[in-house]
Design a protein around this motif. Structure first.
Motif, PDB file in Angstrom:
ATOM      1  N   VAL A   1      14.050  -3.015 -55.787  1.00 44.32           N
ATOM      2  CA  VAL A   1      14.420  -4.396 -55.514  1.00 44.32           C
ATOM      3  C   VAL A   1      13.643  -4.888 -54.299  1.00 44.32           C
ATOM      4  O   VAL A   1      13.464  -4.154 -53.333  1.00 44.32           O
ATOM      5  CB  VAL A   1      15.935  -4.499 -55.206  1.00 44.32           C
ATOM      6  N   LEU A   2      13.200  -6.131 -54.347  1.00 34.49           N
ATOM      7  CA  LEU A   2      12.586  -6.758 -53.183  1.00 34.49           C
ATOM      8  C   LEU A   2      13.686  -7.503 -52.439  1.00 34.49           C
ATOM      9  O   LEU A   2      14.322  -8.409 -52.996  1.00 34.49           O
ATOM     10  CB  LEU A   2      11.483  -7.730 -53.618  1.00 34.49           C
ATOM     11  N   CYS A   3      13.948  -7.097 -51.192  1.00 32.82           N
ATOM     12  CA  CYS A   3      14.999  -7.731 -50.395  1.00 32.82           C
ATOM     13  C   CYS A   3      14.644  -7.574 -48.921  1.00 32.82           C
ATOM     14  O   CYS A   3      14.394  -6.462 -48.455  1.00 32.82           O
ATOM     15  CB  CYS A   3      16.354  -7.084 -50.683  1.00 32.82           C
ATOM     16  N   TYR A   4      14.611  -8.691 -48.211  1.00 29.83           N
ATOM     17  CA  TYR A   4      14.256  -8.675 -46.790  1.00 29.83           C
ATOM     18  C   TYR A   4      15.454  -8.925 -45.876  1.00 29.83           C
ATOM     19  O   TYR A   4      15.316  -8.874 -44.663  1.00 29.83           O
ATOM     20  CB  TYR A   4      13.207  -9.752 -46.509  1.00 29.83           C
ATOM     21  N   GLU A   5      16.614  -9.196 -46.430  1.00 30.92           N
ATOM     22  CA  GLU A   5      17.767  -9.614 -45.635  1.00 30.92           C
ATOM     23  C   GLU A   5      18.807  -8.498 -45.537  1.00 30.92           C
ATOM     24  O   GLU A   5      19.374  -8.078 -46.542  1.00 30.92           O
ATOM     25  CB  GLU A   5      18.367 -10.882 -46.236  1.00 30.92           C
ATOM     26  N   SER A   6      19.066  -8.054 -44.309  1.00 30.81           N
ATOM     27  CA  SER A   6      19.927  -6.896 -44.071  1.00 30.81           C
ATOM     28  C   SER A   6      21.367  -7.103 -44.550  1.00 30.81           C
ATOM     29  O   SER A   6      22.061  -6.130 -44.835  1.00 30.81           O
ATOM     30  CB  SER A   6      19.921  -6.523 -42.591  1.00 30.81           C
ATOM     31  N   GLU A   7      21.813  -8.348 -44.669  1.00 34.33           N
ATOM     32  CA  GLU A   7      23.193  -8.579 -45.129  1.00 34.33           C
ATOM     33  C   GLU A   7      23.427  -8.067 -46.552  1.00 34.33           C
ATOM     34  O   GLU A   7      24.560  -7.832 -46.949  1.00 34.33           O
ATOM     35  CB  GLU A   7      23.570 -10.057 -45.038  1.00 34.33           C
ATOM     36  N   PHE A   8      22.360  -7.863 -47.319  1.00 32.32           N
ATOM     37  CA  PHE A   8      22.490  -7.392 -48.703  1.00 32.32           C
ATOM     38  C   PHE A   8      22.310  -5.879 -48.842  1.00 32.32           C
ATOM     39  O   PHE A   8      22.539  -5.329 -49.913  1.00 32.32           O
ATOM     40  CB  PHE A   8      21.462  -8.081 -49.607  1.00 32.32           C
ATOM     41  N   PHE A   9      21.889  -5.200 -47.786  1.00 31.31           N
ATOM     42  CA  PHE A   9      21.549  -3.784 -47.898  1.00 31.31           C
ATOM     43  C   PHE A   9      22.723  -2.925 -48.346  1.00 31.31           C
ATOM     44  O   PHE A   9      22.554  -2.020 -49.170  1.00 31.31           O
ATOM     45  CB  PHE A   9      20.956  -3.254 -46.587  1.00 31.31           C
ATOM     46  N   SER A  10      23.936  -3.185 -47.854  1.00 25.16           N
ATOM     47  CA  SER A  10      25.087  -2.376 -48.265  1.00 25.16           C
ATOM     48  C   SER A  10      25.404  -2.590 -49.749  1.00 25.16           C
ATOM     49  O   SER A  10      25.749  -1.646 -50.459  1.00 25.16           O
ATOM     50  CB  SER A  10      26.315  -2.688 -47.405  1.00 25.16           C
ATOM     51  N   LEU A  11      25.252  -3.817 -50.227  1.00 26.93           N
ATOM     52  CA  LEU A  11      25.472  -4.116 -51.642  1.00 26.93           C
ATOM     53  C   LEU A  11      24.448  -3.374 -52.509  1.00 26.93           C
ATOM     54  O   LEU A  11      24.784  -2.824 -53.563  1.00 26.93           O
ATOM     55  CB  LEU A  11      25.371  -5.620 -51.885  1.00 26.93           C
ATOM     56  N   LEU A  12      23.220  -3.325 -52.052  1.00 24.20           N
ATOM     57  CA  LEU A  12      22.171  -2.613 -52.783  1.00 24.20           C
ATOM     58  C   LEU A  12      22.421  -1.106 -52.756  1.00 24.20           C
ATOM     59  O   LEU A  12      22.244  -0.428 -53.772  1.00 24.20           O
ATOM     60  CB  LEU A  12      20.793  -2.946 -52.202  1.00 24.20           C
ATOM     61  N   ASP A  13      22.849  -0.579 -51.600  1.00 15.41           N
ATOM     62  CA  ASP A  13      23.158   0.853 -51.491  1.00 15.41           C
ATOM     63  C   ASP A  13      24.299   1.240 -52.430  1.00 15.41           C
ATOM     64  O   ASP A  13      24.234   2.276 -53.097  1.00 15.41           O
ATOM     65  CB  ASP A  13      23.528   1.216 -50.051  1.00 15.41           C
ATOM     66  N   GLU A  14      25.344   0.402 -52.491  1.00 11.82           N
ATOM     67  CA  GLU A  14      26.489   0.674 -53.369  1.00 11.82           C
ATOM     68  C   GLU A  14      26.069   0.807 -54.827  1.00 11.82           C
ATOM     69  O   GLU A  14      26.671   1.555 -55.588  1.00 11.82           O
ATOM     70  CB  GLU A  14      27.517  -0.457 -53.278  1.00 11.82           C
ATOM     71  N   ASN A  15      25.046   0.063 -55.219  1.00  9.75           N
ATOM     72  CA  ASN A  15      24.599   0.064 -56.615  1.00  9.75           C
ATOM     73  C   ASN A  15      23.350   0.906 -56.839  1.00  9.75           C
ATOM     74  O   ASN A  15      22.689   0.786 -57.872  1.00  9.75           O
ATOM     75  CB  ASN A  15      24.363  -1.383 -57.070  1.00  9.75           C
TER      76      ASN A  15
ATOM     77  N   GLU B   1      27.119  -7.308 -59.961  1.00 11.70           N
ATOM     78  CA  GLU B   1      27.182  -6.104 -60.790  1.00 11.70           C
ATOM     79  C   GLU B   1      27.080  -6.450 -62.277  1.00 11.70           C
ATOM     80  O   GLU B   1      26.467  -5.710 -63.057  1.00 11.70           O
ATOM     81  CB  GLU B   1      28.449  -5.312 -60.479  1.00 11.70           C
ATOM     82  N   ASN B   2      27.650  -7.582 -62.688  1.00 10.50           N
ATOM     83  CA  ASN B   2      27.519  -8.024 -64.081  1.00 10.50           C
ATOM     84  C   ASN B   2      26.058  -8.319 -64.435  1.00 10.50           C
ATOM     85  O   ASN B   2      25.602  -8.006 -65.539  1.00 10.50           O
ATOM     86  CB  ASN B   2      28.373  -9.274 -64.334  1.00 10.50           C
TER      87      ASN B   2
END
Length: 198
Positions: free
Chosen positions: A74-88, A61-62
């Motif tokens: 954002v370019l992201c292919y890994e589902s483990e990051f999807f919730s972090l991306l959704d939150e932001n 977030e910083n």
């Protein structure tokens, strides 16, 4: 106490950690973590040490705030990051002009301070096809000595579904004077969120 805590946990400029780690004279016999930090920073990488997943989230977030990347593609292919991306409120589904890549990596290469990727993280994209800004999440257990060690790790890790497009990114800022060793490489603005897991 880990080396990272010794190096980054002290506010005293005369601390033992700073005496042990000199940015002017890397020791080839130094532990892998010291070699990696020295070479990674020399290549222009931005290093953020995290002790737990809450710190990973906070540092992420910083970075978003520092670069004004909220509500971006954002370019992201890994589902483990999807919730972090959704939150932001970051769009990763149909990203047309991504501001940055968010990914894991295969390994951190100590002897050259580079990041080893495969198709598991970046699909079939070549480094010059990736966004110029990259945020990588890695663990301290992913530190290895050289590229050949990295290839051995990949071979053992993926017995059946062997990845393709194995590559490294080494330069994290545009060199003032490029030499032949940088020919064909594209410099990336890279942040490394390194999680202590040892």
């Amino acid at each position: 106490m880990s080396l990272f805590r010794k190096i980054f946990g002290s506010n005293n400029p005369d601390s033992e950690a700073e005496k042990e780690f000199s940015k002017f004279s890397p020791d080839i016999n130094a532990p892998l973590d010291e070699q990696f930090i020295y070479n990674f920073k020399k290549n222009g990488g931005k290093f953020l040490y995290c002790e737990n997943t809450a710190e990973i989230k906070e540092q992420f977030e910083n970075i978003l705030e520092e670069n004004d990347w909220f509500e971006s593609d954002v370019l992201c292919y890994e589902s483990e990051f999807f919730s972090l991306l959704d939150e932001n409120k970051l769009n990763y589904v149909a990203a047309t002009n991504p501001k940055f890549l968010l990914a894991n990596c295969e390994n951190l290469i100590a002897d050259e301070g580079s990041i080893l990727f495969s198709s598991k993280q970046i699909k079939q994209n070549k480094p010059n096809e990736l966004p110029s800004n990259i945020i990588i999440k890695a663990n301290t257990s992913q530190l290895i000595a050289s590229k050949s060690d990295g290839l051995s790790v990949i071979k053992k890790k993926y017995i059946k579904d062997y990845p393709t497009n194995i590559t490294t990114i080494k330069y994290f800022e545009k060199a003032e004077e490029e030499d032949f060793t940088q020919y064909g490489s594209s410099a990336k603005n890279l942040y490394l969120l390194l999680l202590e897991d040892l």
